[in-house]
Design a protein around this motif. Sequence first.
Motif, PDB file in Angstrom:
ATOM      1  N   ILE A  64       0.858  -1.178   0.000  1.00 44.40           N
ATOM      2  CA  ILE A  64       0.000   0.000   0.000  1.00 44.40           C
ATOM      3  C   ILE A  64       0.895   1.228   0.000  1.00 44.40           C
ATOM      4  CG2 ILE A  64      -1.827   1.280   1.169  1.00 44.40           C
ATOM      5  CD1 ILE A  64      -2.744  -1.414   0.123  1.00 44.40           C
ATOM      6  N   ASP A  65       0.849   2.002  -1.085  1.00 39.52           N
ATOM      7  CA  ASP A  65       1.688   3.191  -1.221  1.00 39.52           C
ATOM      8  C   ASP A  65       3.157   2.820  -1.020  1.00 39.52           C
ATOM      9  OD1 ASP A  65      -0.583   4.742  -1.756  1.00 39.52           O
ATOM     10  OD2 ASP A  65      -0.938   5.083   0.372  1.00 39.52           O
ATOM     11  N   ASP A  66       3.812   3.360   0.007  1.00 37.31           N
ATOM     12  CA  ASP A  66       5.241   3.101   0.200  1.00 37.31           C
ATOM     13  C   ASP A  66       5.510   2.114   1.335  1.00 37.31           C
ATOM     14  OD1 ASP A  66       4.499   4.697   2.304  1.00 37.31           O
ATOM     15  OD2 ASP A  66       6.193   6.079   2.156  1.00 37.31           O
ATOM     16  N   THR A  67       4.518   1.288   1.653  1.00 38.04           N
ATOM     17  CA  THR A  67       4.661   0.337   2.758  1.00 38.04           C
ATOM     18  C   THR A  67       4.320  -1.070   2.299  1.00 38.04           C
ATOM     19  OG1 THR A  67       4.017   2.071   4.339  1.00 38.04           O
ATOM     20  CG2 THR A  67       3.980  -0.201   5.128  1.00 38.04           C
ATOM     21  N   VAL A  68       5.112  -2.046   2.754  1.00 36.36           N
ATOM     22  CA  VAL A  68       4.858  -3.459   2.509  1.00 36.36           C
ATOM     23  C   VAL A  68       4.481  -4.108   3.835  1.00 36.36           C
ATOM     24  CG1 VAL A  68       5.782  -5.635   1.645  1.00 36.36           C
ATOM     25  CG2 VAL A  68       6.573  -3.484   0.673  1.00 36.36           C
ATOM     26  N   TYR A  69       3.335  -4.799   3.846  1.00 37.93           N
ATOM     27  CA  TYR A  69       2.869  -5.497   5.047  1.00 37.93           C
ATOM     28  C   TYR A  69       3.032  -6.997   4.835  1.00 37.93           C
ATOM     29  CZ  TYR A  69       0.717  -0.948   5.818  1.00 37.93           C
ATOM     30  OH  TYR A  69       0.505   0.405   5.981  1.00 37.93           O
ATOM     31  N   VAL A  70       3.648  -7.665   5.825  1.00 38.14           N
ATOM     32  CA  VAL A  70       3.975  -9.085   5.712  1.00 38.14           C
ATOM     33  C   VAL A  70       3.531  -9.798   6.986  1.00 38.14           C
ATOM     34  CG1 VAL A  70       5.827 -10.764   5.358  1.00 38.14           C
ATOM     35  CG2 VAL A  70       6.001  -8.492   4.338  1.00 38.14           C
ATOM     36  N   ARG A  71       3.011 -11.020   6.821  1.00 40.93           N
ATOM     37  CA  ARG A  71       2.703 -11.825   8.008  1.00 40.93           C
ATOM     38  C   ARG A  71       3.489 -13.131   7.972  1.00 40.93           C
ATOM     39  NH1 ARG A  71      -3.375 -13.513   8.684  1.00 40.93           N
ATOM     40  NH2 ARG A  71      -2.513 -13.899  10.743  1.00 40.93           N
ATOM     41  N   THR A  72       3.893 -13.594   9.139  1.00 37.73           N
ATOM     42  CA  THR A  72       4.571 -14.881   9.258  1.00 37.73           C
ATOM     43  C   THR A  72       3.694 -15.825  10.067  1.00 37.73           C
ATOM     44  OG1 THR A  72       5.747 -14.412  11.339  1.00 37.73           O
ATOM     45  CG2 THR A  72       6.786 -13.684   9.279  1.00 37.73           C
ATOM     46  N   SER A  73       3.999 -17.097   9.964  1.00 34.07           N
ATOM     47  CA  SER A  73       3.249 -18.087  10.714  1.00 34.07           C
ATOM     48  C   SER A  73       4.136 -19.291  10.964  1.00 34.07           C
ATOM     49  CB  SER A  73       1.980 -18.492   9.961  1.00 34.07           C
ATOM     50  OG  SER A  73       1.179 -19.342  10.755  1.00 34.07           O
ATOM     51  N   GLY A  74       3.557 -20.291  11.618  1.00 30.67           N
ATOM     52  CA  GLY A  74       4.304 -21.502  11.911  1.00 30.67           C
ATOM     53  C   GLY A  74       3.473 -22.388  12.811  1.00 30.67           C
ATOM     54  N   PHE A  75       4.093 -23.411  13.330  1.00 27.08           N
ATOM     55  CA  PHE A  75       3.449 -24.279  14.311  1.00 27.08           C
ATOM     56  C   PHE A  75       4.262 -24.143  15.588  1.00 27.08           C
ATOM     57  CE2 PHE A  75       2.599 -28.412  16.353  1.00 27.08           C
ATOM     58  CZ  PHE A  75       1.211 -28.314  16.434  1.00 27.08           C
ATOM     59  N   TRP A  76       3.738 -23.398  16.551  1.00 27.31           N
ATOM     60  CA  TRP A  76       4.521 -22.971  17.707  1.00 27.31           C
ATOM     61  C   TRP A  76       4.271 -23.903  18.889  1.00 27.31           C
ATOM     62  CZ3 TRP A  76       7.188 -19.525  15.158  1.00 27.31           C
ATOM     63  CH2 TRP A  76       6.565 -18.780  14.157  1.00 27.31           C
ATOM     64  N   THR A  77       5.252 -24.718  19.228  1.00 23.15           N
ATOM     65  CA  THR A  77       5.146 -25.614  20.372  1.00 23.15           C
ATOM     66  C   THR A  77       6.413 -25.508  21.201  1.00 23.15           C
ATOM     67  OG1 THR A  77       6.049 -27.449  19.072  1.00 23.15           O
ATOM     68  CG2 THR A  77       3.652 -27.255  19.167  1.00 23.15           C
ATOM     69  N   GLY A  78       6.247 -25.231  22.478  1.00 23.72           N
ATOM     70  CA  GLY A  78       7.388 -25.158  23.379  1.00 23.72           C
ATOM     71  C   GLY A  78       8.402 -24.108  22.982  1.00 23.72           C
ATOM     72  N   SER A  79       7.937 -23.004  22.417  1.00 26.24           N
ATOM     73  CA  SER A  79       8.848 -21.982  21.940  1.00 26.24           C
ATOM     74  C   SER A  79       8.292 -20.609  22.276  1.00 26.24           C
ATOM     75  CB  SER A  79       9.027 -22.104  20.418  1.00 26.24           C
ATOM     76  OG  SER A  79       9.715 -20.986  19.904  1.00 26.24           O
ATOM     77  N   ASP A  80       9.197 -19.638  22.426  1.00 21.02           N
ATOM     78  CA  ASP A  80       8.781 -18.255  22.652  1.00 21.02           C
ATOM     79  C   ASP A  80       8.472 -17.543  21.345  1.00 21.02           C
ATOM     80  OD1 ASP A  80       9.065 -18.495  25.403  1.00 21.02           O
ATOM     81  OD2 ASP A  80      11.181 -17.888  25.359  1.00 21.02           O
TER      82      ASP A  80
END
Length: 211
Positions: A77-93
């Motif tokens: 959007i305009d001069d910004t890039v938006y990104v999302r991450t994911s995963g399978f989070w077990t026993g992790s911060d």
Amino acid sequence: HGCNGSSDGRGDGSMSRCGWEASQCSLTGNHPEAFMMRVPSILLILILCVPLAQASTETTWTHEFDAGYITTKPLIIDDTVYVRTSGFWTGSDDRPVVAAFDVHTGEERWRYSSQTSLQHDMAPLLFVESGTGDCGDWEDLLVVGWVDGKITVHSPEDGSILWENQTEIELFGITGQMALEDDRVIVPTRTGVASFCLANGDQLLDVDTGN
């Protein structure tokens, strides 16, 4: 698209790190019209063509996330890039994040980490332009649906939460693409469809389709 070690069955089951690279070129129009994503080894590379006024300038930059992988198409959007991450989070911060970057320099502008979503978040990010409707006025919004059923709505400028709400879950929550209808956002859930006022997040509809 996943990195080595993602849940596509080809990795060793461990969580890999993902990154991405943006490359700009000149185009006509108000928004990017082409991009390409590919995954060599553990680095997810995104090539972006963005319009530049009266000039042709190429800038290349990379960003590597600490954990997880990029699950949906980055939103420009305009001069910004938006990104999302994911995963399978077990026993992790480690936790899934939504982050915003300057499209020209790669500077990270803000990031938001979900402390409750622990599965694979696949719902595309949704940008909403400011407007007014029967349920009130709203500024520009970045709408994020989470697999734990939560919907969070952020300021695109700094990532602050403007409102949030919870949808019904059945093993998973929000995994599909959201849509706009007048002054509300339509959210597909695992049990049906819900809608929320863009101005304040009030739930306007909750339909169980029996699926």
